[in-house]
Motif scaffolding. Structure first.
Motif, short mmCIF file in Angstrom:
data_model
loop_
_atom_site.label_atom_id
_atom_site.label_comp_id
_atom_site.label_asym_id
_atom_site.label_seq_id
_atom_site.Cartn_x
_atom_site.Cartn_y
_atom_site.Cartn_z
N SER A 1 0.81 -0.58 0.01
CA SER A 1 -0.08 -0.45 0.06
C SER A 1 0.98 1.34 0.11
O SER A 1 0.76 1.66 -0.61
CB SER A 1 -0.84 -0.12 1.29
N LEU A 2 1.90 1.16 0.55
CA LEU A 2 2.52 2.72 1.08
C LEU A 2 3.05 2.77 -0.27
O LEU A 2 3.93 3.96 -0.77
CB LEU A 2 3.44 2.34 1.48
N MET A 3 3.95 1.92 -1.40
CA MET A 3 4.58 2.02 -2.43
C MET A 3 3.43 2.18 -3.31
O MET A 3 3.97 3.28 -4.37
CB MET A 3 5.24 -0.15 -2.86
N ARG A 4 2.68 2.23 -3.57
CA ARG A 4 1.03 2.59 -4.09
C ARG A 4 0.91 3.58 -3.81
O ARG A 4 -0.24 4.15 -4.30
CB ARG A 4 0.38 1.34 -4.79
N LEU A 5 1.21 4.40 -2.99
CA LEU A 5 0.89 5.34 -1.48
C LEU A 5 -0.75 5.76 -1.68
O LEU A 5 -1.42 6.25 -1.73
CB LEU A 5 1.25 6.95 -3.01
N GLU A 6 -0.90 4.54 -1.30
CA GLU A 6 -2.27 4.49 -0.55
C GLU A 6 -1.94 4.40 0.37
O GLU A 6 -2.33 3.45 1.62
CB GLU A 6 -2.99 3.27 -1.53
N LYS A 7 -1.54 5.54 1.56
CA LYS A 7 -1.81 5.36 2.95
C LYS A 7 -2.91 5.04 3.50
O LYS A 7 -3.28 5.13 4.63
CB LYS A 7 -1.22 6.86 3.67
N ALA A 8 -4.58 5.33 2.68
CA ALA A 8 -5.38 5.04 3.21
C ALA A 8 -5.97 3.94 3.31
O ALA A 8 -6.39 3.08 4.79
CB ALA A 8 -6.44 6.30 2.64
N GLN A 9 -5.42 3.30 2.72
CA GLN A 9 -5.64 1.41 2.14
C GLN A 9 -4.74 1.26 3.99
O GLN A 9 -4.93 0.46 4.93
CB GLN A 9 -5.36 1.18 0.90
N ALA A 10 -3.65 1.92 3.88
CA ALA A 10 -2.61 1.07 4.64
C ALA A 10 -3.15 1.17 6.14
O ALA A 10 -3.86 0.54 7.25
CB ALA A 10 -1.36 1.76 4.58
N GLN A 11 -3.73 2.81 6.83
CA GLN A 11 -4.74 3.02 7.68
C GLN A 11 -5.81 1.86 7.96
O GLN A 11 -5.50 1.94 9.22
CB GLN A 11 -4.84 4.64 7.95
#
Length: 340
Positions: free
Chosen positions: A32-42
């Protein structure tokens, strides 16, 4: 000892469980962080923390800054200030060696895990990668409480089993050992030989053998007593029929028995002579007293098997009886003469 073993087993199981959770977070959060999907990571962090035993789940970068956390107020704050029990000195060790570090806090009963993680910087450059870690604080309080309840339940169960076993053992011992022994003791204290107590054969093992032996002994004693009683009765009948005088001296108890016929043969009534050895000693002539004492002494010492002594009293009685016989003969002759 069993409680400590159970706790060690619990720690081992929970370490494997948390290690699995951390491994899953390493993969999903990195992607998720590599795709810059921080919301999904959260969201992944928040969903994982729905288990109330997870007190803290946070992603910390190499600058000790919190990137993700189950507590949103901690984001972008310094981990040393916001994360309870967090040890910042372990960050470099986790990054350099790329290994898991497990700690257990006995006070809070928390299992603390440091897991290495590959993550991107805040910029968008895909070529700049910085290492960080996943910090997890997992509470073992409920698991330890359940373990203690299980131990307590096992202890209560074992105690109940022991108490029941002890009660059964006491019941068996009382019924088949204590009570039979008490009855046997009471039977041995019986002083009435004509009414001996019967022994119930209810014991086991050696007690049963003892009961049977004593019961057989009582039957033998009772049979002997009956036989002695019958013989005594026959002797009394025989003596009564023969009209002989009988006296019996119990030397051990220093008592003597004179039969009524014995007293009658010497011209005495029953009340004239009591049952004392002195009644016989008083009637020994003084000239014969020395020889009688010597004869008794020789007999008691074993020199003579039978007591033989000429007693003036006996001689006098025999003379009296002889004179009475001569008198009766003379009277008969006189009566015949007068009749003729």
């Amino acid at each position: 000892m069993e409680q400590q073993t159970a706790q060690k087993k619990l720690y081992s199981e929970k370490e494997q469980y948390i290690k699995g959770i951390a491994g899953n977070l390493q993969t999903t959060l990195s992607n998720s962080l590599m795709r810059l999907e921080k919301a999904q990571a959260q969201n992944i962090v928040s969903e994982t923390a729905l288990d109330q035993n997870f007190k803290s789940i946070a992603v910390v970068d190499h600058n000790q800054q919190i990137v993700l956390s189950n507590n949103l107020r901690n984001k972008y704050m310094f981990a040393k200030l916001q994360l309870k029990y967090y040890d910042g000195d372990l960050l470099n060790q986790v990054i350099e060696k790329n290994e898991f570090i497990f700690q257990y806090n006995k006070i809070s009963q928390d299992l603390i895990v440091y897991a290495p993680m590959q993550m991107l910087s805040k910029g968008n450059s895909l070529n700049r990668k910085f290492n960080g870690l996943i910090f997890i604080r997992y509470s073992l309080t409920s698991a330890i409480t359940d373990l203690r309840y299980q131990a307590l339940f096992s202890l209560i169960k074992m105690t109940v089993i022991l108490l029941v076993s002890l009660f059964v053992l006491i019941y068996i011992m009382n019924k088949f050992v204590v009570l039979p022994l008490n009855k046997l003791i009471q039977a041995t204290k019986s002083s009435d030989l004509n009414n001996l107590t019967q022994v119930n054969l209810t014991a086991w093992g050696e007690i049963d053998v003892l009961q049977r032996t004593f019961s057989s002994l009582m039957r033998s004693v009772k049979s002997n007593i009956e036989e002695i009683s019958d013989n005594e009765q026959r002797l009394l009948y025989a003596l009564s029929g023969s009209r002989d005088g009988v006296w019996d001296w119990d030397i051990e108890n220093n008592s003597i028995y004179y039969s009524d016929r014995w007293k009658e043969m010497f011209g005495f009534k029953n009340e004239d002579i009591n049952d004392a050895i002195e009644e016989w000693e008083y009637r020994i002539h003084e000239d014969d007293l020395t020889s009688v004492v010597m004869a008794l002494s020789n007999h008691f010492s074993g020199e003579n098997s039978f007591l033989k002594a000429h007693i003036e009293f006996v001689a006098i009685m025999e003379n009296i009886v002889g004179l009475l016989a001569v008198g009766k003969l003379f009277l008969g002759v006189v009566m015949v003469y007068l009749y003729v």
